[in-house]
Design a protein around this motif. Structure first.
Motif, mmCIF file in Angstrom:
data_model
loop_
_atom_site.group_PDB
_atom_site.id
_atom_site.type_symbol
_atom_site.label_atom_id
_atom_site.label_comp_id
_atom_site.label_asym_id
_atom_site.label_seq_id
_atom_site.Cartn_x
_atom_site.Cartn_y
_atom_site.Cartn_z
ATOM 1 N N SER A 138 -1.124 -0.832 -5.084
ATOM 2 C CA SER A 138 -1.831 -0.822 -6.360
ATOM 3 C C SER A 138 -0.859 -0.724 -7.531
ATOM 4 O O SER A 138 0.082 0.076 -7.511
ATOM 5 C CB SER A 138 -2.808 0.353 -6.411
ATOM 6 O OG SER A 138 -3.421 0.432 -7.682
ATOM 7 N N GLN A 139 -1.091 -1.550 -8.559
ATOM 8 C CA GLN A 139 -0.216 -1.592 -9.723
ATOM 9 C C GLN A 139 -0.759 -0.762 -10.888
ATOM 10 O O GLN A 139 -0.188 -0.755 -11.972
ATOM 11 C CB GLN A 139 -0.046 -3.044 -10.187
ATOM 12 C CG GLN A 139 0.467 -3.988 -9.107
ATOM 13 C CD GLN A 139 1.868 -3.638 -8.659
ATOM 14 O OE1 GLN A 139 2.754 -3.381 -9.469
ATOM 15 N NE2 GLN A 139 2.069 -3.617 -7.346
ATOM 16 N N THR A 140 -1.874 -0.079 -10.687
ATOM 17 C CA THR A 140 -2.508 0.661 -11.768
ATOM 18 C C THR A 140 -2.535 2.148 -11.452
ATOM 19 O O THR A 140 -2.387 2.572 -10.310
ATOM 20 C CB THR A 140 -3.956 0.179 -11.977
ATOM 21 O OG1 THR A 140 -4.706 0.392 -10.779
ATOM 22 C CG2 THR A 140 -3.984 -1.310 -12.319
ATOM 23 N N ALA A 141 -2.742 2.942 -12.512
ATOM 24 C CA ALA A 141 -2.820 4.397 -12.332
ATOM 25 C C ALA A 141 -4.058 4.762 -11.517
ATOM 26 O O ALA A 141 -4.041 5.702 -10.718
ATOM 27 C CB ALA A 141 -2.849 5.082 -13.689
ATOM 28 N N HIS A 142 -5.126 4.007 -11.732
ATOM 29 C CA HIS A 142 -6.343 4.226 -10.962
ATOM 30 C C HIS A 142 -6.236 3.466 -9.643
ATOM 31 O O HIS A 142 -6.194 2.240 -9.611
ATOM 32 C CB HIS A 142 -7.564 3.734 -11.739
ATOM 33 C CG HIS A 142 -8.789 3.561 -10.883
ATOM 34 N ND1 HIS A 142 -9.419 4.619 -10.269
ATOM 35 C CD2 HIS A 142 -9.478 2.447 -10.529
ATOM 36 C CE1 HIS A 142 -10.448 4.163 -9.575
ATOM 37 N NE2 HIS A 142 -10.507 2.851 -9.719
ATOM 38 N N LYS A 143 -6.148 4.174 -8.558
ATOM 39 C CA LYS A 143 -6.007 3.557 -7.245
ATOM 40 C C LYS A 143 -7.377 3.137 -6.712
ATOM 41 O O LYS A 143 -8.339 3.912 -6.790
ATOM 42 C CB LYS A 143 -5.341 4.527 -6.262
ATOM 43 C CG LYS A 143 -3.975 5.027 -6.718
ATOM 44 C CD LYS A 143 -3.007 3.873 -6.977
ATOM 45 C CE LYS A 143 -1.650 4.372 -7.441
ATOM 46 N NZ LYS A 143 -0.714 3.264 -7.750
ATOM 47 N N PRO A 144 -7.495 1.933 -6.178
ATOM 48 C CA PRO A 144 -8.791 1.482 -5.654
ATOM 49 C C PRO A 144 -9.306 2.390 -4.552
ATOM 50 O O PRO A 144 -8.542 2.907 -3.735
ATOM 51 C CB PRO A 144 -8.471 0.083 -5.112
ATOM 52 C CG PRO A 144 -7.241 -0.362 -5.838
ATOM 53 C CD PRO A 144 -6.453 0.891 -6.075
ATOM 54 N N ASN A 145 -10.608 2.573 -4.548
ATOM 55 C CA ASN A 145 -11.255 3.332 -3.484
ATOM 56 C C ASN A 145 -11.342 2.447 -2.241
ATOM 57 O O ASN A 145 -11.720 1.283 -2.317
ATOM 58 C CB ASN A 145 -12.656 3.755 -3.939
ATOM 59 C CG ASN A 145 -13.380 4.559 -2.880
ATOM 60 O OD1 ASN A 145 -12.785 5.365 -2.182
ATOM 61 N ND2 ASN A 145 -14.672 4.311 -2.747
ATOM 62 N N PHE A 146 -10.952 2.976 -1.083
ATOM 63 C CA PHE A 146 -10.983 2.190 0.151
ATOM 64 C C PHE A 146 -11.906 2.851 1.168
ATOM 65 O O PHE A 146 -11.874 4.065 1.359
ATOM 66 C CB PHE A 146 -9.586 2.073 0.758
ATOM 67 C CG PHE A 146 -9.579 1.349 2.077
ATOM 68 C CD1 PHE A 146 -9.579 -0.028 2.122
ATOM 69 C CD2 PHE A 146 -9.610 2.058 3.272
ATOM 70 C CE1 PHE A 146 -9.616 -0.702 3.334
ATOM 71 C CE2 PHE A 146 -9.636 1.402 4.490
ATOM 72 C CZ PHE A 146 -9.639 0.010 4.525
ATOM 73 N N LYS A 147 -12.720 2.012 1.824
ATOM 74 C CA LYS A 147 -13.650 2.569 2.808
ATOM 75 C C LYS A 147 -14.115 1.486 3.780
ATOM 76 O O LYS A 147 -14.269 0.327 3.415
ATOM 77 C CB LYS A 147 -14.864 3.158 2.093
ATOM 78 C CG LYS A 147 -15.802 3.945 2.989
ATOM 79 C CD LYS A 147 -16.912 4.596 2.171
ATOM 80 C CE LYS A 147 -17.847 5.400 3.064
ATOM 81 N NZ LYS A 147 -18.933 6.040 2.269
ATOM 82 N N PHE A 148 -14.330 1.892 5.037
ATOM 83 C CA PHE A 148 -14.961 1.023 6.031
ATOM 84 C C PHE A 148 -16.477 1.231 5.963
ATOM 85 O O PHE A 148 -16.951 2.355 5.823
ATOM 86 C CB PHE A 148 -14.493 1.370 7.451
ATOM 87 C CG PHE A 148 -13.146 0.829 7.809
ATOM 88 C CD1 PHE A 148 -12.994 -0.501 8.205
ATOM 89 C CD2 PHE A 148 -12.024 1.652 7.770
ATOM 90 C CE1 PHE A 148 -11.748 -0.993 8.562
ATOM 91 C CE2 PHE A 148 -10.778 1.163 8.122
ATOM 92 C CZ PHE A 148 -10.634 -0.166 8.515
ATOM 93 N N ASP A 149 -17.230 0.134 6.084
ATOM 94 C CA ASP A 149 -18.683 0.221 6.248
ATOM 95 C C ASP A 149 -18.988 -0.190 7.680
ATOM 96 O O ASP A 149 -18.877 -1.364 8.054
ATOM 97 C CB ASP A 149 -19.397 -0.701 5.255
ATOM 98 C CG ASP A 149 -19.237 -0.213 3.821
ATOM 99 O OD1 ASP A 149 -19.589 0.950 3.559
ATOM 100 O OD2 ASP A 149 -18.755 -0.985 2.976
#
Length: 343
Positions: A138-149
């Motif tokens: 991630s290139q941003t301060a806000h890191k993407p939320n990751f999850k399996f469905d």
């Protein structure tokens, strides 16, 4: 002897006799040459200044053209403006790792959700690896939320099941073997924001009326070469497309159960079913965005023998279940004007 008059004409020495004949001397030649050089330099400066002004005006017009046309693109600048990447995968962990790492690096990615339909849940090792790669890429301060469905049943309808705790309206549906560059993805997202009720994607397909007998229409499904030849399309496949999150609920709870059963039984055509659903709800055609996509895996079911015939059958069976043909054809294509000199 006739009188002689001596004078200056434009820097030259002129002598004239009473007979009216004039003789031009060489005394002003140097002055005249300098004057011509000066005029040439002034003219050249004027032309250069005009050319620079033209380029500046052209640049301003190009940067403002979308505003002139009434299109106001938006770009992902905060959490609420981003999109959720919804990755469909099936026993291809190496491809999944590449896809998750790539989309985590895109600044507009707010979350990454993986549709997992295998009997065995993902291993703890895989989960930890993917979460770490999301944070590192991630290139941003806000890191993407990751999850399996997780889904207990192997069913293509799973890819359009509603998702809890979504923070974005925009869903980017993509297969685990498809990579779209971040800049191209941002362009498609900005296009989708101007028309959020329709589908915006990179893989166009078409349909056309083949025959009609006894009041019953039969349609043909056209692949990429049909789109290229005809210059029109009526679908963009969900293997790489944006759509509003509301269509997950509509697909699961409002679409005829017979369509779900058909997809489950045939293990095919869920993307056609989604295209029909969106067209039926929006009453608008999809939007094809020009951009290169990279398929990093081997050919899927689209490479199997009889695939085209199967797609024809799916299309007509779905139209029969719907009771009408909701697809709308178009020839509109969104391109990045900064990279397209010849449209």
């Amino acid at each position: 002897m006739a009188a002689i008059m001596v004078g200056l004409r434009d820097g030259m020495v002129v002598t004239s006799s009473s007979g009216g004949k004039e003789k031009v001397g060489r005394g002003g030649g140097v002055y005249n040459s300098r004057r011509r050089i000066k005029q040439f330099i002034v003219g050249a400066k004027t032309r250069i200044l005009f050319f620079i002004s033209f380029l500046f005006l052209f640049f301003i017009i190009c940067t403002r053209i979308t505003t002139f046309m009434g299109w106001h693109p938006h770009y992902a600048t905060s959490r609420g403006d981003g999109y959720t990447v919804l990755i469909n995968t099936w026993k291809r962990n190496s491809l999944l790792k590449q896809a998750v790492g790539h989309y985590a690096s895109c600044s507009g990615t707010d979350a990454i959700r993986v549709v997992w339909s295998e009997i065995d849940p993902p291993s703890h090792k895989l989960l930890v690896y993917l979460k770490n790669i999301v944070r590192s890429k991630s290139q941003t301060a806000h890191k993407p939320n990751f999850k399996f469905d997780l889904h207990e049943e192997d069913n293509l309808n799973n890819r359009f099941k509603p998702i809890e705790d979504l923070r974005t309206d925009a869903i980017f549906s993509v297969d685990d073997d498809v990579i779209v560059s971040c800049s191209t993805l941002d362009l498609a997202f900005s296009v989708w924001q101007t028309a959020p009720s329709t589908m915006v994607g990179f893989v166009p397909r078409m349909h056309w009326l083949d025959v009609e007998k006894d009041g019953v229409a039969y349609y043909k499904y056209g692949g990429w070469w049909s789109v290229w030849w005809m210059g029109t399309y009526s679908m963009v496949l969900s293997k790489a497309a944006f759509f509003h999150k509301k269509y997950l609920d509509l697909y699961s709870y409002e679409m005829p159960a017979s369509v779900h059963e058909y997809v489950t039984r045939e293990r095919n055509c869920e993307d056609i079913a989604m295209s029909l659903l969106v067209a039926n709800v929006s009453g608008a055609p999809p939007i094809w965005v020009k951009g290169k996509i990279h398929e990093i895996g081997s050919a899927g079911i689209s490479g199997l023998k009889g695939h085209s015939k199967k797609r024809n059958q799916c299309l007509n069976d779905f139209v029969s279940l719907y009771g009408a043909m909701p697809l709308i054809s178009t020839n509109v294509k969104a391109v990045n004007a900064k990279h397209e000199w010849f449209w």
